[in-house]
Design a protein around this motif. Structure first.
Motif, PDB file in Angstrom:
ATOM      1  N   LEU A  85      15.498  -5.185  21.470  1.00  0.00           N
ATOM      2  CA  LEU A  85      15.006  -5.098  20.094  1.00  0.00           C
ATOM      3  C   LEU A  85      13.721  -5.892  19.901  1.00  0.00           C
ATOM      4  CD1 LEU A  85      18.377  -5.311  18.131  1.00  0.00           C
ATOM      5  CD2 LEU A  85      16.882  -3.314  18.367  1.00  0.00           C
ATOM      6  N   ASN A  86      13.640  -7.074  20.519  1.00  0.00           N
ATOM      7  CA  ASN A  86      12.414  -7.868  20.423  1.00  0.00           C
ATOM      8  C   ASN A  86      11.241  -7.146  21.068  1.00  0.00           C
ATOM      9  OD1 ASN A  86      13.257 -10.097  18.921  1.00  0.00           O
ATOM     10  ND2 ASN A  86      14.149 -11.085  20.717  1.00  0.00           N
ATOM     11  N   GLU A  87      11.488  -6.489  22.204  1.00  0.00           N
ATOM     12  CA  GLU A  87      10.424  -5.726  22.855  1.00  0.00           C
ATOM     13  C   GLU A  87       9.981  -4.562  21.987  1.00  0.00           C
ATOM     14  OE1 GLU A  87      12.142  -4.672  26.624  1.00  0.00           O
ATOM     15  OE2 GLU A  87      11.857  -6.684  27.459  1.00  0.00           O
ATOM     16  N   ARG A  88      10.939  -3.918  21.339  1.00  0.00           N
ATOM     17  CA  ARG A  88      10.610  -2.788  20.465  1.00  0.00           C
ATOM     18  C   ARG A  88       9.803  -3.262  19.255  1.00  0.00           C
ATOM     19  NH1 ARG A  88      14.896   1.350  17.644  1.00  0.00           N
ATOM     20  NH2 ARG A  88      13.319   2.714  16.772  1.00  0.00           N
ATOM     21  N   ILE A  89      10.195  -4.380  18.667  1.00  0.00           N
ATOM     22  CA  ILE A  89       9.452  -4.934  17.532  1.00  0.00           C
ATOM     23  C   ILE A  89       8.018  -5.271  17.945  1.00  0.00           C
ATOM     24  CG2 ILE A  89       9.261  -6.956  16.022  1.00  0.00           C
ATOM     25  CD1 ILE A  89      12.347  -6.911  15.861  1.00  0.00           C
ATOM     26  N   LYS A  90       7.881  -5.890  19.102  1.00  0.00           N
ATOM     27  CA  LYS A  90       6.549  -6.253  19.587  1.00  0.00           C
ATOM     28  C   LYS A  90       5.692  -5.003  19.785  1.00  0.00           C
ATOM     29  CE  LYS A  90       4.224  -8.725  23.299  1.00  0.00           C
ATOM     30  NZ  LYS A  90       4.381  -9.444  24.562  1.00  0.00           N
ATOM     31  N   SER A  91       6.282  -3.955  20.352  1.00  0.00           N
ATOM     32  CA  SER A  91       5.565  -2.702  20.574  1.00  0.00           C
ATOM     33  C   SER A  91       5.141  -2.076  19.243  1.00  0.00           C
ATOM     34  CB  SER A  91       6.450  -1.736  21.351  1.00  0.00           C
ATOM     35  OG  SER A  91       5.871  -0.464  21.410  1.00  0.00           O
ATOM     36  N   LEU A  92       6.019  -2.070  18.267  1.00  0.00           N
ATOM     37  CA  LEU A  92       5.690  -1.506  16.959  1.00  0.00           C
ATOM     38  C   LEU A  92       4.603  -2.317  16.254  1.00  0.00           C
ATOM     39  CD1 LEU A  92       9.281  -0.556  15.714  1.00  0.00           C
ATOM     40  CD2 LEU A  92       7.438   1.022  16.343  1.00  0.00           C
ATOM     41  N   GLU A  93       4.676  -3.647  16.374  1.00  0.00           N
ATOM     42  CA  GLU A  93       3.651  -4.499  15.766  1.00  0.00           C
ATOM     43  C   GLU A  93       2.295  -4.241  16.410  1.00  0.00           C
ATOM     44  OE1 GLU A  93       5.334  -8.394  16.227  1.00  0.00           O
ATOM     45  OE2 GLU A  93       6.289  -8.318  14.252  1.00  0.00           O
ATOM     46  N   GLU A  94       2.270  -4.053  17.724  1.00  0.00           N
ATOM     47  CA  GLU A  94       1.011  -3.765  18.421  1.00  0.00           C
ATOM     48  C   GLU A  94       0.442  -2.432  17.963  1.00  0.00           C
ATOM     49  OE1 GLU A  94       2.025  -4.023  22.544  1.00  0.00           O
ATOM     50  OE2 GLU A  94       2.022  -6.227  22.546  1.00  0.00           O
ATOM     51  N   LYS A  95       1.293  -1.426  17.768  1.00  0.00           N
ATOM     52  CA  LYS A  95       0.825  -0.124  17.284  1.00  0.00           C
ATOM     53  C   LYS A  95       0.251  -0.241  15.882  1.00  0.00           C
ATOM     54  CE  LYS A  95       3.834   2.907  19.960  1.00  0.00           C
ATOM     55  NZ  LYS A  95       4.929   3.890  19.902  1.00  0.00           N
ATOM     56  N   MET A  96       0.929  -1.017  15.026  1.00  0.00           N
ATOM     57  CA  MET A  96       0.435  -1.198  13.648  1.00  0.00           C
ATOM     58  C   MET A  96      -0.912  -1.904  13.657  1.00  0.00           C
ATOM     59  SD  MET A  96       3.880  -2.115  11.517  1.00  0.00           S
ATOM     60  CE  MET A  96       2.945  -2.564  10.083  1.00  0.00           C
ATOM     61  N   ASP A  97      -1.050  -2.923  14.499  1.00  0.00           N
ATOM     62  CA  ASP A  97      -2.312  -3.662  14.588  1.00  0.00           C
ATOM     63  C   ASP A  97      -3.442  -2.761  15.074  1.00  0.00           C
ATOM     64  OD1 ASP A  97      -1.181  -5.974  13.630  1.00  0.00           O
ATOM     65  OD2 ASP A  97      -0.870  -6.860  15.631  1.00  0.00           O
ATOM     66  N   SER A  98      -3.149  -1.909  16.059  1.00  0.00           N
ATOM     67  CA  SER A  98      -4.201  -1.028  16.595  1.00  0.00           C
ATOM     68  C   SER A  98      -4.601   0.027  15.557  1.00  0.00           C
ATOM     69  CB  SER A  98      -3.727  -0.368  17.885  1.00  0.00           C
ATOM     70  OG  SER A  98      -2.671   0.542  17.631  1.00  0.00           O
ATOM     71  N   GLN A  99      -3.662   0.458  14.711  1.00  0.00           N
ATOM     72  CA  GLN A  99      -4.001   1.450  13.679  1.00  0.00           C
ATOM     73  C   GLN A  99      -4.825   0.827  12.558  1.00  0.00           C
ATOM     74  OE1 GLN A  99      -0.294   3.200  12.430  1.00  0.00           O
ATOM     75  NE2 GLN A  99      -0.180   4.531  14.222  1.00  0.00           N
ATOM     76  N   ARG A 100      -4.626  -0.453  12.287  1.00  0.00           N
ATOM     77  CA  ARG A 100      -5.399  -1.130  11.263  1.00  0.00           C
ATOM     78  C   ARG A 100      -6.871  -1.273  11.676  1.00  0.00           C
ATOM     79  NH1 ARG A 100      -1.267  -6.002  10.123  1.00  0.00           N
ATOM     80  NH2 ARG A 100       0.363  -4.741   9.185  1.00  0.00           N
ATOM     81  N   LEU A 101      -7.102  -1.441  12.951  1.00  0.00           N
ATOM     82  CA  LEU A 101      -8.449  -1.638  13.450  1.00  0.00           C
ATOM     83  C   LEU A 101      -9.262  -0.353  13.403  1.00  0.00           C
ATOM     84  CD1 LEU A 101      -7.725  -3.966  16.490  1.00  0.00           C
ATOM     85  CD2 LEU A 101      -8.602  -4.615  14.247  1.00  0.00           C
ATOM     86  N   VAL A 102      -8.603   0.769  13.372  1.00  0.00           N
ATOM     87  CA  VAL A 102      -9.319   2.065  13.412  1.00  0.00           C
ATOM     88  C   VAL A 102      -9.818   2.457  12.073  1.00  0.00           C
ATOM     89  CG1 VAL A 102      -9.047   4.513  13.871  1.00  0.00           C
ATOM     90  CG2 VAL A 102      -7.985   2.856  15.368  1.00  0.00           C
TER      91      VAL A 102
END
Length: 102
Positions: A85-102
């Motif tokens: 679950l922690n790995e999944r949360i980290k992956s989702l947070e990284e995706k959200m961060d990358s979408q904010r930058l675009v």
């Protein structure tokens, strides 16, 4: 220990019960005006541990409140799930961060 030939002692009876096992089953149904409100199913099995295992009853081995081995297995499973679950949360947070930058 001596046994009387004609009568069974309590030890003999207990030995036979534990060897063969005894099942007592009953149902309690409570109803009002032909409407069933509550059903309680009662099952009691008296047998030795070996006999219980032989017939497939070993629930106490998997209950973390009754078995330290089961508790350890339960803890390991929870730790593994927490890690996933922690790995999944980290992956989702990284995706959200990358979408904010675009």
């Amino acid at each position: 220990m001596q046994h009387n030939g004609g009568s069974s002692s309590i030890v003999d009876v207990l030995e036979k019960v534990l060897d063969k096992g005894v099942v007592i089953a009953g149902d309690i149904k409570i109803g009002l005006a032909d409407v069933e409100l509550l059903t309680i199913k009662i099952r009691l099995i008296v047998a030795s541990v070996d006999k219980a295992k032989e017939i497939g009853m070993d629930w106490w081995e998997n209950d973390p409140y009754l078995s330290s081995k089961a508790a350890n297995n339960n803890n390991e499973a929870l730790e593994e799930e927490n890690k996933r679950l922690n790995e999944r949360i980290k992956s989702l947070e990284e995706k959200m961060d990358s979408q904010r930058l675009v």
